[in-house]
Design an enzyme around this catalytic site. Sequence first.
Site, PDB file in Angstrom:
ATOM      1  N   HIS A 195       0.949  -0.543   0.659  1.00  0.00           N
ATOM      2  CA  HIS A 195       0.308   0.654   0.076  1.00  0.00           C
ATOM      3  C   HIS A 195       1.280   1.795  -0.197  1.00  0.00           C
ATOM      4  CE1 HIS A 195      -3.596  -1.099   0.565  1.00  0.00           C
ATOM      5  NE2 HIS A 195      -3.531  -1.117   1.887  1.00  0.00           N
TER       6      HIS A 195
HETATM    7 ZN    ZN Z   1      -4.937  -4.634   4.500  1.00  0.00          ZN
END
Ligand code: ZN
Length: 390
Positions: free
Chosen positions: A132
């Site tokens: 992320h």
């Molecule tokens: Zn995850």
Amino acid sequence: MSGRTQLMWDEAVTGYDFGPDHPMDPVRLALTRRLVDAFGLDREMDVVAAKAAGESTLRLVHREDYIEAVKAASVDPRAADMSYGLGTMDDPAFAGMHEVSALIAGQSVGAAEAVWRGDVSHAVNFAGGLHHAMPGGASGFCIYNDASLAIARLLELGAERVAYIDVDVHHGDGVQAAFWEDPRVLTISLHEHPRTLFPQTGWPEETGADGAEGSAVNVALPAGTGDAGWLRAFHSVVPELIADFRPQVLVTQHGADTHFEDPLAHLAVSLDAQRAVQVACHELAHEYAEGRWIALGGGGYAVVDVVPRSWTHLVAIAAGREIAPDAVIPEGWRQEVFARTRQLAPARMTDGRWPVAWKSWEDGYDPADRLDQAIVAARRAVFPLRGLLA
Ligand SMILES: [Zn+2]
């Protein structure tokens, strides 16, 4: 090319610790490492500690001002700059966060270098897969994006086609963003639908920028998808794309948070299906990438019951010494788990769902079925852009 496999590990990666109330408990890494040893896998492979990623490497993906912000927060956590996602609920700042994040990134970059040089054909960094993290900010428990950095390093070394497969329950948004405009990198993410889960991206219609059309692939799975559906989705989308793209290297992210016990998401996948996908990725690497395979960890918040077993299977598969699903877990490891966590450890390397049955796409599909709708949406969005029949 050597057939040997490298496990990337430096005990200091367990210092990636956002604190006692955070779901990403580093005990999951420590317990995985011990379970790998308990099965004797450390004797089947080279265990290597690569150096931390340096500034010039981090800058292959991350903005200089962001790196400076991480360093500042690392020295003085109270001064973390929230405009970079630091000092937030998801990514609290802690002393030494720059160093340990760069160390985890260094393991993935080291894995990429070893595989590209041909020292080994496979390398595993289960502490990595921090997918992320964005070029200019922390997100979703991720500070530096080791997956993106490994891919960027491969490109720097001359790779022309790198495929990335992300089976974490969350969309691999940071890796997709890093290579959004780069047709040399094919990113494929299978994840729970953005309507019901962080980071709310990963719609099938996200397919890459102009000039890189069809280089991002997103399979957005309905909440509740179980083993048969998950394997059907993987096999209905991934192998055809990899066969067509012919990557020189395969990078895979194996977040274990698709599991039915995972507290942060809503898929219903078992360890046995996770293992089946790990085996499938290994086979894809041999079939289409001359065996060059870099396997990473990722999310996974059932830190005792799921993560260590899932990633120990992954390490075993990469080492060429697969552990049978019904294998009994060594007692010594179970005792260590209880001593460290006061939780009862699982007894076997299976959830009892082996062998997992699933239906092939060639056998036809049901237009009224939500899973099949998700597969059709992914195929229709991207296959024609790659010259494939949807
Ligand atoms: Zn995850």
